[in-house]
Design a protein around this motif. Structure first.
Motif, PDB file in Angstrom:
ATOM      1  N   LYS A   1      -3.925   6.354 -16.005  1.00  0.00           N
ATOM      2  CA  LYS A   1      -4.605   7.028 -16.491  1.00  0.00           C
ATOM      3  C   LYS A   1      -6.116   7.542 -15.881  1.00  0.00           C
ATOM      4  O   LYS A   1      -6.456   8.602 -16.152  1.00  0.00           O
ATOM      5  CB  LYS A   1      -5.167   6.282 -17.910  1.00  0.00           C
TER       6      LYS A   1
ATOM      7  N   THR B   1      -7.658   8.147 -11.832  1.00  0.00           N
ATOM      8  CA  THR B   1      -7.625   8.387 -10.661  1.00  0.00           C
ATOM      9  C   THR B   1      -8.841   8.749 -10.017  1.00  0.00           C
ATOM     10  O   THR B   1      -9.755   9.179 -10.521  1.00  0.00           O
ATOM     11  CB  THR B   1      -6.536   9.632 -10.085  1.00  0.00           C
TER      12      THR B   1
ATOM     13  N   THR C   1     -10.195  11.037 -15.588  1.00  0.00           N
ATOM     14  CA  THR C   1      -9.381  10.375 -16.491  1.00  0.00           C
ATOM     15  C   THR C   1      -8.488  11.316 -17.344  1.00  0.00           C
ATOM     16  O   THR C   1      -9.001  12.291 -17.969  1.00  0.00           O
ATOM     17  CB  THR C   1     -10.332   9.436 -17.447  1.00  0.00           C
TER      18      THR C   1
ATOM     19  N   PHE D   1      -1.979  12.350 -10.826  1.00  0.00           N
ATOM     20  CA  PHE D   1      -1.504  11.572 -11.744  1.00  0.00           C
ATOM     21  C   PHE D   1       0.113  11.333 -11.533  1.00  0.00           C
ATOM     22  O   PHE D   1       0.835  12.470 -11.516  1.00  0.00           O
ATOM     23  CB  PHE D   1      -2.006  11.548 -13.053  1.00  0.00           C
TER      24      PHE D   1
ATOM     25  N   ARG E   1      -5.197   1.477 -12.619  1.00  0.00           N
ATOM     26  CA  ARG E   1      -6.107   2.708 -12.076  1.00  0.00           C
ATOM     27  C   ARG E   1      -5.384   3.028 -10.769  1.00  0.00           C
ATOM     28  O   ARG E   1      -5.032   2.143  -9.870  1.00  0.00           O
ATOM     29  CB  ARG E   1      -7.396   1.907 -12.139  1.00  0.00           C
ATOM     30  N   SER E   2      -5.458   4.392 -10.547  1.00  0.00           N
ATOM     31  CA  SER E   2      -4.897   4.958  -9.154  1.00  0.00           C
ATOM     32  C   SER E   2      -5.936   4.324  -7.970  1.00  0.00           C
ATOM     33  O   SER E   2      -7.159   4.847  -8.266  1.00  0.00           O
ATOM     34  CB  SER E   2      -4.692   6.385  -9.201  1.00  0.00           C
TER      35      SER E   2
END
Length: 326
Positions: A192, A194, A202, A298, A315-316
């Motif tokens: 969600k 990055t 987000t 994403f 999280r990215s």
């Protein structure tokens, strides 16, 4: 697959064949390293795009029309790539034409988001991405300079609308080979959040197969909402989605436009999109702030059984900074 390989014409053809097999057996052919785009003056963290027009998804007529980018010919127009192979990590010129049903080079296009044609480049593993704006010579030949950091098989998408009366938007696709040694990279896990170039983006909402859904992307910096996004190509953001496996192309419109009296310049950019099928997609958001274009990416799943839920995943991580190219 851990041993570096050399791209050959056979390997590229094989990759394209497997990629097209998406509808048969979820075959994914990852080719090219997951590397952010190389530096380009005036931009940061390159990866995406859009065009002007009415809010909502850019639709195409016909319920059975396949997703964009899977065909080299459609409605009588053909994408003719004159440079099907370029070297890795070297600035090279791409040249192509759009030909009409009579085989003539097309020279008249509608301007969408300030451009006659948007050119997207993506590696088969969706780790490398470019959104370019080539120039057209009077004879109809398009050209642009590009440097790609990873060898492998790429897909090139030409997104345009002919100027002919009643013509609809088209996205034609063809393969590009980048010679050199390569290692395939896995697709990042769905997430969600990055980070890109000091910004956090987000994603709220979920792609739904066969049904329209709203995707909201919120941009923050140092924990604070960014409320002064710059207009970029007639919008506050541009979003492209590519389906993992065959790289089916989904180009969405932002909901609202700068100066319409209701759309705010951040922190949230809203889009409406419809996934052509269940599957895994890579989303690329372009946004501009303080004169620089950045792209947040994403991975998202389109799942009919979980259509109302947000995308799952961690999280990215913030990757190395690259640049959005034109």
């Amino acid at each position: 697959m851990n041993t570096p390989l050399k791209i050959t014409a056979f390997a590229v053809a094989l990759a394209a064949t497997f990629g097209a097999a998406y509808g048969v057996g979820d075959v994914v052919v990852p080719i090219g390293a997951s590397v952010d785009p190389a530096a380009h003056a005036g931009h940061e963290d390159g990866n995406a795009s859009n065009r002007e027009g009415e809010p909502g998804e850019h639709t195409r007529s016909g319920h059975n029309t396949p997703p964009g980018g899977l065909q080299i010919v459609e409605n009588g127009y053909r994408l003719d790539l004159e440079t099907p192979r370029i070297p890795v990590a070297k600035k090279s010129e791409l040249r192509f034409t759009i030909r009409d049903g009579a085989g003539r080079k097309a020279t008249a296009f509608k301007r969408e988001h300030g451009k006659e044609l948007h050119l997207i480049l993506a590696s088969r593993d969706l780790g490398t991405y470019r959104h370019l704006h080539p120039t057209r010579s009077p004879d109809g030949t398009w050209s642009t300079k590009v440097g790609l950091p990873a060898a492998g098989a790429y897909r090139l998408f030409a997104d345009f609308t002919p100027a002919a009366r009643g013509a609809e938007n088209l996205t034609l696709g063809t393969d590009l080979a980048v010679s050199g040694s390569y290692r395939p990279a896995p697709l990042p896990a769905p997430a969600k959040v990055t980070r890109v170039g000091g910004y956090t983006v987000t994603l709220d909402g979920r792609l739904r197969p066969g049904a329209a859904s709203e995707l909201k992307l919120k941009v923050t910096r140092n924990g604070r909402p960014v409320t002064d996004l710059d207009p970029y190509l007639g919008a506050y953001g541009h979003l492209v989605a590519l389906r993992s496996g065959d790289l089916a192309y989904l180009h969405t419109h932002p909901n609202g436009a700068p100066g319409d009296g209701r759309t705010k310049p951040g922190p949230t950019i809203s889009f409406t999109a419809t996934a052509p099928s269940a599957g895994t997609y890579r989303l690329f958001l372009d946004f501009q702030h303080q004169g620089k274009v950045r792209t947040a990416s994403f991975t998202a799943d389109a799942d009919a059984d979980r259509g109302a839920q947000g995308p799952a995943g961690s999280r990215s991580p913030e990757g190395p900074e690259g640049d959005h190219q034109h």
